[in-house]
Enzyme design. Structure first.
Site, mmCIF file in Angstrom:
data_model
loop_
_atom_site.group_PDB
_atom_site.id
_atom_site.type_symbol
_atom_site.label_atom_id
_atom_site.label_comp_id
_atom_site.label_asym_id
_atom_site.label_seq_id
_atom_site.Cartn_x
_atom_site.Cartn_y
_atom_site.Cartn_z
ATOM 1 N N LEU A 1 -6.606 6.116 6.347
ATOM 2 C CA LEU A 1 -6.413 4.687 6.149
ATOM 3 C C LEU A 1 -4.959 4.334 5.873
ATOM 4 O O LEU A 1 -4.359 4.840 4.913
ATOM 5 C CB LEU A 1 -7.292 4.193 5.000
ATOM 6 N N ASP A 2 -4.392 3.469 6.736
ATOM 7 C CA ASP A 2 -3.037 2.943 6.578
ATOM 8 C C ASP A 2 -1.978 4.041 6.496
ATOM 9 O O ASP A 2 -0.931 3.857 5.879
ATOM 10 C CB ASP A 2 -2.948 2.045 5.330
ATOM 11 N N GLU A 3 -2.227 5.175 7.125
ATOM 12 C CA GLU A 3 -1.259 6.272 7.106
ATOM 13 C C GLU A 3 -0.914 6.743 8.509
ATOM 14 O O GLU A 3 -0.345 7.826 8.685
ATOM 15 C CB GLU A 3 -1.792 7.437 6.260
ATOM 16 N N LEU B 1 0.837 -1.187 0.000
ATOM 17 C CA LEU B 1 0.000 0.000 0.000
ATOM 18 C C LEU B 1 0.882 1.251 0.000
ATOM 19 O O LEU B 1 1.903 1.268 0.686
ATOM 20 C CB LEU B 1 -0.912 0.007 1.228
#
Length: 295
Positions: free
Chosen positions: A238-240, A207
């Site tokens: 998200l995913d950060e 990602l």
């Protein structure tokens, strides 16, 4: 829950306790001397000390392990005085105390197996008090280790109720940490804010390059030379969230999709276990969107 008959006896007043102190504040001269002097004044013997001044944020970070026989209330009072003097945030805990933890999963078992095994056999300093899942596939895994399993289905219509149930479980179990061990649901912004700094997630490092389904197949199709995983705190982005740990494995053209998946799962296990351990040992301090990790 312990009763008065089976509760552990309280330690003697003069018996040293091994503490871990973590703190951050605006950087300025005299912080280390003030902390060390305060601990010495309370009979403290420092057994480990790490510090870092971040020139970008202008903040100073410190982690200290200390043996001290002074009462906890006295130490906390002295730390409050230092906090006022240095505009400091701090946390004090007993070194090695097992952090009460809820693990959330979907259907992938590798990270759940690994955390449960490390807790039982490798001294991972967590006490997994519940496994929560939106499926029932891993109920037998939790049962094998004697951990309560809670099935909390999630649909678009039931998402708010499911998150409310998760918060109830966190409250009921006294959980201090939530680990998303390949839990394939996105947490709402509100839940992320409520549990800020207390939720760790693991994902493949493809990602955002390989978003969506079948990331390892996408990576194979592109002929990647490294596969990896990232453990991070969860935020509304998200995913950060702030990264705690990353790990990689080198691969080549001979690897099949199945090989990449197997290697990727192993990398995910390693990265997540390190992140959980470092968080539980109070080795991770937040520095804005970054983390300071005292290994």
């Amino acid at each position: 829950m312990t009763t008065p008959d089976d509760a552990l006896p309280a330690p003697a007043q003069d018996q040293p306790t091994h503490w871990v102190l973590s703190l951050s504040c605006p950087d300025r001269p005299g912080i280390v001397a003030a902390v060390a002097g305060m601990l010495a004044a309370h009979g403290g013997n420092i057994t480990e000390s790490q510090q870092f001044g971040d020139p970008l944020s202008g903040l100073f970070f410190m982690r200290v392990q200390v043996e001290a026989s002074a009462p906890e209330a006295d130490l906390r009072g002295a730390l409050d005085e230092l906090a006022e003097r240095f505009d400091m945030t701090w946390d004090l805990d007993v070194a090695g105390r097992r952090i009460r933890t809820v693990v959330m999963v979907s259907t992938a078992a590798h990270c759940l197996h690994d955390l449960l095994f490390r807790q039982q056999s490798e001294g991972l300093p967590v006490d997994i008090v519940a496994v929560v899942s939106n499926h029932t596939a891993l109920a037998d895994v939790a049962a094998f280790y004697g951990i309560p399993f809670h099935h909390v289905p999630v649909t678009r219509a039931s998402k708010a109720a499911a998150e409310a149930r998760l918060l109830e479980l966190v409250e009921e179990t006294g959980a201090e940490l939530v680990v998303l061990a390949r839990y394939m649901q996105i947490l709402s912004d509100e839940l992320c804010r409520t549990l800020a700094g207390r939720v760790i997630n693991i994902h493949h490092s493809f990602l955002p390059s390989f978003k969506g389904a079948r990331p390892y197949a996408q990576a194979h199709d592109r002929g990647v030379k490294l596969i990896g995983a990232t453990a991070h705190y969860v935020t509304g982005d998200l995913d950060e969230g702030p990264i705690i740990e990353q790990d990689v494995e080198r691969v080549d053209h001979s690897k099949r999709v199945e090989d990449l998946m197997a290697l990727g799962q192993d990398v995910e296990r390693r990265a997540l276990a390190r992140a959980v351990r470092w968080h539980a040992e109070h080795r991770v301090l937040l520095d804005g969107h970054r983390t300071i990790v005292f290994r």
